[in-house]
Each structure stands twice: as structure tokens, then as C-alpha cells.
Design a protein around this motif. Structure first.
Motif, PDB file in Angstrom:
ATOM      1  N   ARG A   2      87.590 -12.811  97.851  1.00 25.74           N
ATOM      2  CA  ARG A   2      87.532 -14.127  97.225  1.00 25.74           C
ATOM      3  C   ARG A   2      86.825 -14.033  95.874  1.00 25.74           C
ATOM      4  O   ARG A   2      86.199 -13.006  95.549  1.00 25.74           O
ATOM      5  CB  ARG A   2      86.767 -15.075  98.148  1.00 25.74           C
ATOM      6  N   GLU A  28      96.354 -14.622  87.730  1.00 32.38           N
ATOM      7  CA  GLU A  28      96.005 -15.400  88.920  1.00 32.38           C
ATOM      8  C   GLU A  28      95.945 -14.500  90.148  1.00 32.38           C
ATOM      9  O   GLU A  28      96.693 -13.535  90.253  1.00 32.38           O
ATOM     10  CB  GLU A  28      97.076 -16.475  89.168  1.00 32.38           C
ATOM     11  N   GLU A  30      96.211 -14.161  94.450  1.00 35.78           N
ATOM     12  CA  GLU A  30      97.246 -14.607  95.382  1.00 35.78           C
ATOM     13  C   GLU A  30      96.742 -15.848  96.109  1.00 35.78           C
ATOM     14  O   GLU A  30      95.684 -15.831  96.742  1.00 35.78           O
ATOM     15  CB  GLU A  30      97.521 -13.487  96.404  1.00 35.78           C
ATOM     16  N   ARG A  31      97.484 -16.932  95.978  1.00 37.08           N
ATOM     17  CA  ARG A  31      97.035 -18.211  96.549  1.00 37.08           C
ATOM     18  C   ARG A  31      97.055 -18.159  98.074  1.00 37.08           C
ATOM     19  O   ARG A  31      98.071 -17.808  98.673  1.00 37.08           O
ATOM     20  CB  ARG A  31      97.969 -19.337  96.090  1.00 37.08           C
ATOM     21  N   THR A  32      95.928 -18.484  98.692  1.00 33.98           N
ATOM     22  CA  THR A  32      95.879 -18.564 100.163  1.00 33.98           C
ATOM     23  C   THR A  32      95.763 -19.999 100.624  1.00 33.98           C
ATOM     24  O   THR A  32      95.948 -20.299 101.809  1.00 33.98           O
ATOM     25  CB  THR A  32      94.666 -17.773 100.706  1.00 33.98           C
ATOM     26  N   SER A  33      95.442 -20.886  99.692  1.00 39.06           N
ATOM     27  CA  SER A  33      95.382 -22.320  99.993  1.00 39.06           C
ATOM     28  C   SER A  33      95.438 -23.034  98.650  1.00 39.06           C
ATOM     29  O   SER A  33      95.379 -22.390  97.609  1.00 39.06           O
ATOM     30  CB  SER A  33      94.088 -22.649 100.751  1.00 39.06           C
ATOM     31  N   PRO A  34      95.553 -24.358  98.652  1.00 45.76           N
ATOM     32  CA  PRO A  34      95.618 -25.053  97.352  1.00 45.76           C
ATOM     33  C   PRO A  34      94.388 -24.797  96.477  1.00 45.76           C
ATOM     34  O   PRO A  34      94.465 -24.928  95.266  1.00 45.76           O
ATOM     35  CB  PRO A  34      95.721 -26.535  97.749  1.00 45.76           C
ATOM     36  N   THR A  35      93.273 -24.454  97.117  1.00 49.91           N
ATOM     37  CA  THR A  35      92.053 -24.307  96.313  1.00 49.91           C
ATOM     38  C   THR A  35      91.477 -22.895  96.310  1.00 49.91           C
ATOM     39  O   THR A  35      90.445 -22.646  95.728  1.00 49.91           O
ATOM     40  CB  THR A  35      90.947 -25.260  96.824  1.00 49.91           C
ATOM     41  N   GLN A  36      92.130 -21.971  96.993  1.00 48.01           N
ATOM     42  CA  GLN A  36      91.558 -20.621  97.047  1.00 48.01           C
ATOM     43  C   GLN A  36      92.605 -19.565  96.746  1.00 48.01           C
ATOM     44  O   GLN A  36      93.800 -19.757  97.004  1.00 48.01           O
ATOM     45  CB  GLN A  36      90.957 -20.348  98.433  1.00 48.01           C
ATOM     46  N   ALA A  37      92.120 -18.444  96.230  1.00 46.71           N
ATOM     47  CA  ALA A  37      93.003 -17.302  95.989  1.00 46.71           C
ATOM     48  C   ALA A  37      92.243 -16.036  96.339  1.00 46.71           C
ATOM     49  O   ALA A  37      91.009 -16.038  96.405  1.00 46.71           O
ATOM     50  CB  ALA A  37      93.437 -17.284  94.529  1.00 46.71           C
ATOM     51  N   TYR A  39      91.738 -11.847  95.465  1.00 44.90           N
ATOM     52  CA  TYR A  39      91.848 -10.925  94.345  1.00 44.90           C
ATOM     53  C   TYR A  39      91.737  -9.507  94.861  1.00 44.90           C
ATOM     54  O   TYR A  39      91.032  -9.237  95.834  1.00 44.90           O
ATOM     55  CB  TYR A  39      90.743 -11.211  93.323  1.00 44.90           C
TER      56      TYR A  39
END
Lengths: 210, 210
Positions: A2, A28, A30-37, A39
Motif C-alpha cells: 500500500r 498509478e 493497481e486499484r484494489t478499491s475506489p480509494t486504495q491501490a 504498488y
């Protein structure tokens, strides 16, 4: 990982990482949720490069150009070097007189066509800055500057790795830019050592009593 | 001369001159009326120095310190050099590990006590920047850096004028700072020349077919 762990690993504050993301310097995650990615190691490595470049005094805009050269490098290491230099120099506007710069460049083995105009313009601008302050470089000192940069540049280029384009790209692009603060710092040490050897503890006598 | 002529002579915009006056970098001229002042050659020379320093990348705060060293110099050229370096470097906070920097400094003839802590910290910070980018300097290249800065620093210090303190002050203070952009610009030319000699027109072969 994260963004918080990316921050811990690289010692770059989360707010700064978000800034680099907004500026497009860092891709960017990789998106795991609308607010988290999440790395990966490639983000970590890129972030280290960004931090090192910016720490070396490279602006955000210049850093973007250096990263572009790393991402999509020209085929030839020579063009790579040109791209790396171009990234950290203002564009040549053709307005500055490069006669004196060309004279010095010839002493470095330059011949017309061998260097970007921009790089010669950079020498011309630097010379102009010195002259405008009313500062004159003694001939013996200029000769030492030319000998020194020739020595170090030949060693740098001789050691460009050629086993892979990626290795050559990283070496050329990062080496030309990241080394600048180190060279200047080493020069200050060498100046203080030479000065202590010549002057340490002695005073320049004024010509008349104060 | 009036401020407009000072501006013409030095090619510094009037608004910029007024900024330098407000910042105290440039001393006030002689008031000839509530709204006008006249300026002499000492203002012109100082303005040229300011412009050259700022053009060389020195900040306003650092420029102020360089000017202080020019106005009220330490007696010894060695302390002068320390003051010039200190003006353009962040203060040492004692937090950075200087072991690697000291090892390089020893190769430059350093011994404990011969240099300001700040200058060693500067080398340490520069090394840190390089390492954090994952960039490794080949031993042969580092050796060339050390040889080069030793050569140029010895020539610089050997040519410090000693016939007057003022000449020594200007040379040391301006020379250590103003030369930085010139050295970096000359290095870029030398790199491009060496690169053209090694790589011009050739392509780094990838290990496998694209």
C-alpha cells in the motif's frame, strides 16, 4: 504494497507520493478499491529515481523528461546522453554567441556536429555568468578545468555498460544527472584541502597598514 | 546614475533591482529627493555580482551570505573559502553518516580537522542521493572523479591572488561559486565528445531479438 508502505520503504512522505502521482511522474498503482491501490517494486524503484533526481536539484518538469528518456530511450547511447542532457538544460534559443564556448569545446576534442547546440549554449551561458560578475579565470585554471573534465568524462563513457540497453540507459541518464552534486561536493573538499595546505593559518598581508 | 541607467548598464530590470534593494542585497543609493536616488559604480559592480550568483543557481539567502563574506571577510583566505562554501550549502545537522565521505576525502588528501564538517556532510548527502537511486559508480570512474577534482582544486588555489585582500576575497568567494555551472557545462560537452567517439552511430545490441 500500500502507499503507506511504499512511503516507509522509500522515506518519501505519502503526500509527496500523491503529488508525484498527480504530476504523472509515478504511474498509478493497481486499484484494489475506489480509494486504495497497491504498488510494486517497479514503483519503489521509480520513486527512488525521482527522489534522487529531485534531490540532485532537477525540477519536476526536467524529471519528467529524464523519466521519459528512461521509459522510451533512443537506440544509441550517444542519443541517450543527448536526451539526458537536454532534459536538464533549458532549450537553446539560438541567441547566445557561442564563439568562446566553441573554442573551449575544441580543446575538449569537439568538432562541429559532435555535440548538441544546447550543450554548447550551456557553456556559453555559464561563461557569460562568470564574465558578468567581472571574474576572470586564469589561463592555468581553465586548462586544469578542461583537463579534468576530459579525464572524468572519458572514464564515465568508457564504463557505460553495454550488456543490455536497460543497463546502458540507466547508467547514462542517471549518471550524467545524479553525479553533478557529488562532483561539486568533492570539489569543495579538494579546494579546502588545497587551501589548508597553502594558506592554513596564514593571513594575506594588506599592502598598506589598516 | 539613476536606477533606470543602472538597469540599462547591468541588464537587470528595474523591478528586480528594487527587489534586491528591499531584500538588502543592494545598499540604498544616495537620496536626491524623496522618490529618487543615485547609484554609483560600486552599486553597478555589486549588482553584477548578485546577478551572476543568482544566475549560477544561488538563492537569495545564500547570496546574502556570500555578499556578507565579500563585505566583511575573514582574514585568512582559508577561512574565506569556508565562508564561501558555507554560504551555498545547508548547515550540517550532524545527522548524516560521513564514513564513506571521509574515505573519499582521505583520497583527496583530507585529514581530520582540515575541512569544515559541512563540506563532508555535503559529500555524504550527494553520495546518499546517488545510492538511493540504485546507481553504482564504477571504481574506475570514482578514481577519475577524485583525480579530476584534485587537479582542478590545486590549480584554483595556486592561483589565488595574494597582492591584496580584496583580490583574494573576490577570487575565492566568486570563484568557488560561479564556476560550478561552468564545470557542469564543460563536463556535458566532454561527455558528448567521448560518447560520440565511443558510440556515435552504433546501437547497443539487446541480448535477445526484439
Amino acid at each position: 504494497m500500500r502507499i503507506s508502505e511504499l512511503s516507509t520503504q522509500t522515506e518519501v512522505p505519502v503526500a509527496t507520493i500523491k503529488y508525484y502521482l498527480r504530476e504523472g511522474l509515478l504511474p498509478e498503482g493497481e486499484r484494489t478499491s475506489p480509494t486504495q491501490a497497491t504498488y510494486g517494486s517497479e514503483h519503489e524503484q521509480r520513486l527512488r529515481v525521482i527522489r534522487a533526481l529531485i534531490g540532485a536539484g532537477v525540477t519536476v518538469a526536467e524529471t519528467r523528461k529524464v523519466l521519459d528518456a528512461l521509459d522510451d530511450p533512443p537506440a544509441s547511447p550517444h542519443d541517450l546522453l543527448g536526451a539526458a542532457h537536454a532534459a536538464v538544460m533549458p532549450p537553446a534559443d539560438g541567441q547566445i554567441d557561442t564563439v568562446d564556448a566553441e573554442r573551449l569545446a575544441r580543446d575538449l576534442g569537439w568538432q562541429p556536429g559532435l555535440c548538441d547546440e544546447q550543450v554548447l549554449a550551456g557553456v556559453a551561458r555559464a561563461l557569460q555568468g562568470v564574465e558578468r560578475a567581472g571574474f576572470r579565470i586564469p589561463d592555468a585554471v581553465m586548462a586544469a578545468y578542461l583537463e579534468s573534465v576530459r579525464t572524468l568524462a572519458q572514464a564515465e563513457i568508457a564504463n557505460v555498460p553495454t550488456e543490455s540497453p536497460e543497463a546502458a540507459v540507466r547508467y547514462v541518464v542517471l549518471g550524467s544527472v545524479l553525479i553533478e552534486p557529488l562532483l561539486l561536493a568533492l570539489r569543495r573538499v579538494a579546494e579546502q584541502v588545497a587551501s589548508a595546505e597553502r594558506f592554513g593559518g596564514t593571513v594575506v598581508e594588506p599592502e598598506s597598514a589598516p
